[in-house]
Design a protein around this motif. Sequence first.
Motif, PDB file in Angstrom:
ATOM      1  N   ASP A  49       0.918  -1.207   0.148  1.00 19.53           N
ATOM      2  CA  ASP A  49      -0.079   0.117   0.049  1.00 19.53           C
ATOM      3  C   ASP A  49       0.806   1.324  -0.075  1.00 19.53           C
ATOM      4  OD1 ASP A  49       1.065  -0.380   2.645  1.00 19.53           O
ATOM      5  OD2 ASP A  49      -0.908  -0.076   3.597  1.00 19.53           O
ATOM      6  N   ASP A  50       2.216   1.121  -0.271  1.00 18.12           N
ATOM      7  CA  ASP A  50       2.981   2.141  -0.163  1.00 18.12           C
ATOM      8  C   ASP A  50       3.172   2.736  -1.780  1.00 18.12           C
ATOM      9  OD1 ASP A  50       3.359   2.145   2.403  1.00 18.12           O
ATOM     10  OD2 ASP A  50       5.243   1.068   2.274  1.00 18.12           O
ATOM     11  N   GLU A  51       4.323   3.467  -1.854  1.00 15.57           N
ATOM     12  CA  GLU A  51       4.506   4.073  -3.205  1.00 15.57           C
ATOM     13  C   GLU A  51       5.992   4.443  -3.430  1.00 15.57           C
ATOM     14  OE1 GLU A  51       2.008   7.451  -4.282  1.00 15.57           O
ATOM     15  OE2 GLU A  51       2.219   8.471  -2.348  1.00 15.57           O
ATOM     16  N   LEU A  52       6.449   4.478  -4.711  1.00 14.15           N
ATOM     17  CA  LEU A  52       7.669   4.911  -5.215  1.00 14.15           C
ATOM     18  C   LEU A  52       7.568   6.387  -5.461  1.00 14.15           C
ATOM     19  CD1 LEU A  52       9.655   2.223  -6.568  1.00 14.15           C
ATOM     20  CD2 LEU A  52       9.973   2.898  -4.404  1.00 14.15           C
ATOM     21  N   TYR A  53       8.594   7.392  -5.353  1.00 11.68           N
ATOM     22  CA  TYR A  53       8.362   8.568  -6.018  1.00 11.68           C
ATOM     23  C   TYR A  53       8.986   8.397  -7.556  1.00 11.68           C
ATOM     24  CZ  TYR A  53       7.465  10.644  -1.412  1.00 11.68           C
ATOM     25  OH  TYR A  53       6.932  10.889  -0.392  1.00 11.68           O
ATOM     26  N   PRO A  54       8.541   9.447  -8.516  1.00  9.52           N
ATOM     27  CA  PRO A  54       8.766   8.922  -9.895  1.00  9.52           C
ATOM     28  C   PRO A  54      10.080   8.809 -10.135  1.00  9.52           C
ATOM     29  CG  PRO A  54       7.113  11.020  -9.508  1.00  9.52           C
ATOM     30  CD  PRO A  54       7.833  10.582  -8.201  1.00  9.52           C
ATOM     31  N   ASN A  55      11.431   9.443  -9.614  1.00  6.42           N
ATOM     32  CA  ASN A  55      12.649   8.980 -10.111  1.00  6.42           C
ATOM     33  C   ASN A  55      13.509   8.244  -9.144  1.00  6.42           C
ATOM     34  OD1 ASN A  55      12.482  10.981 -12.239  1.00  6.42           O
ATOM     35  ND2 ASN A  55      12.758  12.402 -10.888  1.00  6.42           N
ATOM     36  N   GLY A 106      17.494   5.013   0.277  1.00  9.66           N
ATOM     37  CA  GLY A 106      16.957   6.176  -0.479  1.00  9.66           C
ATOM     38  C   GLY A 106      16.050   6.847   0.629  1.00  9.66           C
ATOM     39  N   LYS A 107      16.027   8.289   0.305  1.00  7.87           N
ATOM     40  CA  LYS A 107      15.094   9.104   1.370  1.00  7.87           C
ATOM     41  C   LYS A 107      13.567   8.795   1.315  1.00  7.87           C
ATOM     42  CE  LYS A 107      13.834  14.079   1.540  1.00  7.87           C
ATOM     43  NZ  LYS A 107      14.286  14.353   2.820  1.00  7.87           N
ATOM     44  N   GLU A 108      13.258   8.670   2.498  1.00  9.34           N
ATOM     45  CA  GLU A 108      11.708   8.335   2.670  1.00  9.34           C
ATOM     46  C   GLU A 108      11.145   8.999   3.317  1.00  9.34           C
ATOM     47  OE1 GLU A 108      11.155   4.051   3.891  1.00  9.34           O
ATOM     48  OE2 GLU A 108      10.380   4.785   5.776  1.00  9.34           O
ATOM     49  N   ALA A 109       9.684   9.131   3.072  1.00 12.58           N
ATOM     50  CA  ALA A 109       8.777  10.125   3.604  1.00 12.58           C
ATOM     51  C   ALA A 109       7.773   9.122   4.403  1.00 12.58           C
ATOM     52  CB  ALA A 109       8.193  10.975   2.882  1.00 12.58           C
ATOM     53  N   ARG A 110       6.961   9.514   5.599  1.00 14.18           N
ATOM     54  CA  ARG A 110       5.934   8.718   6.044  1.00 14.18           C
ATOM     55  C   ARG A 110       4.607   9.708   5.983  1.00 14.18           C
ATOM     56  NH1 ARG A 110       6.322   5.205  11.878  1.00 14.18           N
ATOM     57  NH2 ARG A 110       4.610   4.062  11.445  1.00 14.18           N
ATOM     58  N   THR A 111       3.407   9.319   5.820  1.00  9.57           N
ATOM     59  CA  THR A 111       2.427   9.879   5.890  1.00  9.57           C
ATOM     60  C   THR A 111       2.045  10.686   7.363  1.00  9.57           C
ATOM     61  OG1 THR A 111       1.472   8.416   4.140  1.00  9.57           O
ATOM     62  CG2 THR A 111      -0.143   9.785   5.143  1.00  9.57           C
ATOM     63  N   THR A 112       2.143   9.946   8.213  1.00  9.64           N
ATOM     64  CA  THR A 112       1.931  10.382   9.584  1.00  9.64           C
ATOM     65  C   THR A 112       2.945  11.195  10.344  1.00  9.64           C
ATOM     66  OG1 THR A 112       2.352   8.348  10.632  1.00  9.64           O
ATOM     67  CG2 THR A 112       0.043   8.717   9.819  1.00  9.64           C
ATOM     68  N   TRP A 140       6.148   5.969   2.646  1.00 14.19           N
ATOM     69  CA  TRP A 140       5.634   5.090   3.419  1.00 14.19           C
ATOM     70  C   TRP A 140       4.219   5.626   3.896  1.00 14.19           C
ATOM     71  CZ3 TRP A 140       7.964   3.356   8.984  1.00 14.19           C
ATOM     72  CH2 TRP A 140       7.014   2.199   9.728  1.00 14.19           C
ATOM     73  N   CYS A 141       3.139   5.006   3.308  1.00 14.22           N
ATOM     74  CA  CYS A 141       1.966   5.307   3.785  1.00 14.22           C
ATOM     75  C   CYS A 141       1.109   4.574   4.949  1.00 14.22           C
ATOM     76  CB  CYS A 141       0.936   5.016   2.296  1.00 14.22           C
ATOM     77  SG  CYS A 141       1.486   5.746   0.908  1.00 14.22           S
ATOM     78  N   THR A 142       1.208   5.021   6.015  1.00 13.44           N
ATOM     79  CA  THR A 142       0.825   4.511   7.135  1.00 13.44           C
ATOM     80  C   THR A 142      -0.877   4.731   6.998  1.00 13.44           C
ATOM     81  OG1 THR A 142       2.524   5.222   8.239  1.00 13.44           O
ATOM     82  CG2 THR A 142       0.916   4.506   9.589  1.00 13.44           C
ATOM     83  N   THR A 143      -1.388   3.205   7.315  1.00 14.86           N
ATOM     84  CA  THR A 143      -2.734   3.025   7.198  1.00 14.86           C
ATOM     85  C   THR A 143      -3.352   2.454   8.310  1.00 14.86           C
ATOM     86  OG1 THR A 143      -2.476   1.377   5.728  1.00 14.86           O
ATOM     87  CG2 THR A 143      -2.909   3.154   4.591  1.00 14.86           C
TER      88      THR A 143
END
Length: 637
Positions: free
Chosen positions: A99-105, A124-130, A211-214
Amino acid sequence: MTGPSTLKVSVVVATYKSGGGLDRLVASLDAQSLPAADWEVIFVDDGSPDETWDRLLRIQADRTNVRLERIENSGWPCRPRNVGTDLALGEYVAYMDHDDELYPNALRDAYAFAKAHGADALNGKEARTTDIGWALDSYPMDMPQTLDRTEQFCLSPTNPHKLYRREFLNQHGIRFREGGRVLWEDVFFNVLVAKYAEVISTMAGTPYYHWCTTKGSGSTSFLRSQTEWWRWLEEMVVAIEGDLTSDHLLAQRTVLMEHQYRSRLIDTFNNRYALRAPDEKKMIFERARRIQALHFPERYDQALSTSGRMRAILLRRGYRHLLERLTVDDPNIPGRPRITEVKWEQGAFRLKTMADWTDANGNSYRLRRQGDRLFRDIDPRYGDVVGSHLLDMTDEIRASSLSLLVRSVRTKVAWAVPSESVPWLAKTGVDWGVRGHATVDPVSAAMGQPLERSVWELGARCALPGSSQYRLARSQTLRPAVHVDADGAMAVYARQDGVVILDFDQTESTLVRLLQPVGAPTRDGTTLRIELSGLTADVDTRISTRVDIDPRSTVHRAAALLGSLLRRPRNAHTTDRSGWRTIDAVLHVESGRGFLEFEAAPRASMRIRLGERVPGSRGVYGLRSFGRTSHTGRRHG
């Protein structure tokens, strides 16, 4: 499918009862800039009992680089990931949750960076929704080699959302632990990677993973109230101690052990601990004390804050009830960042910042003054047990700091921006905090690259030695700063909820809500022209915008208001908004001055909404016949 010798990356995705997040994942794969001929994605379904497999078949039917595998349910992502790794043909393997996603590049740049530096693994640089500041400290810059880092574990955050050289994994037999539900399976995996790797690289300049925290996702089901949490925590600690034994990895072992001790063991005794059920508190205390006694000698206490060291001592000495009481008497208090001023100067937004340490209920540290020192204002008998020096917060306060970040509302990617801060203590009383300043340069804030022209929230890291928090920066008194250049308009201002944002090209708010009228309007036939203050500009230009007007006459408005009063129940809100409408307008920027122009009938009487987000201003500009003007409306706030 391209031959095995030409595949650069194999993306391995474990699926099980995948919901809507799977569509997000596939969309992010479809958007990759790395040509599809250079990589593959392997979906390994863990025996989903629903329609997940049929969805995967449909996904495969439309794409040439998708492979599918189905296995009996194993109960955790470990087995599907291992199966996918065995099937992989790419030079590198990238793991994703379903349920996560990669950035375009992500794949293009990560592969190029790893290949250029001979990396066995790439973080690689990561972000998290929450979490607005998620892992920001892990990515200060691009680093070809991070095994020699002393302040961070080389694969932190320790999830598997990274790139691993397939031959390296096979050579050392590195796989995920199997056997049903394995908490922190990614930590076990990454510890083995660090054990055998010769080169581990960090790519910070290109966003890699979101990282799409759900609700209900794996890590959100890890609960300290369950004995398995403590069993797996101890197994993880044992693995760190046993695998990271080489001399060149001692610093890596230390920082990873310190992280487990601080964030997973000692931080268990937080503000919520006293609210747990009695049996639960007893179990947690006993499990935590056992792990501390076996694996964390007193030297680990030195890396904690004074608050954490007090908890560690009480735990080590077995004072269960006193430790519970301390979590109430000495609660964890987060920093609260605010922005007090913003201006456009020398090609960037310059911001004044400040922070105090206050929780959502307005509570702050309870302190007492003794000479020029500030002590925790709690029962002094705590000092008899843990040492009175741990009640003294002065040195921690003098080492406190504040640093700013910007975070994209759309992508959740965050970037640290240049910041400086100085702590202050009142000469009398117990007040203290941090003041500072920061610079947001839209052309270079994304680690030397321009920010995407959308909406960015401003946040901050508020730090005391041994602890830090990331929170959104707020203000209720910030005057907007608007700048216009050849690319368009950008503005820093506080939204209605108080969160300070950087808004490009009127994405969230029209410029007229951020600028105030100056003097009386003028007319040229049917064109009404109003000068607006509050902007700076590098160019002369025209900017399309929108403005709210109420063209009704005073008599019509009074009649409408009277009608609403008669129709509404007593004490209802009586402001009449039914006559407002939005029309097209143009903001002319000339020699650094702004002029709003729109069409209005001659001799018209109307109200115009202007400057609503400017604190202290009135949000409605009243225009009477023959160009006479007045201000009406409510104050901002």
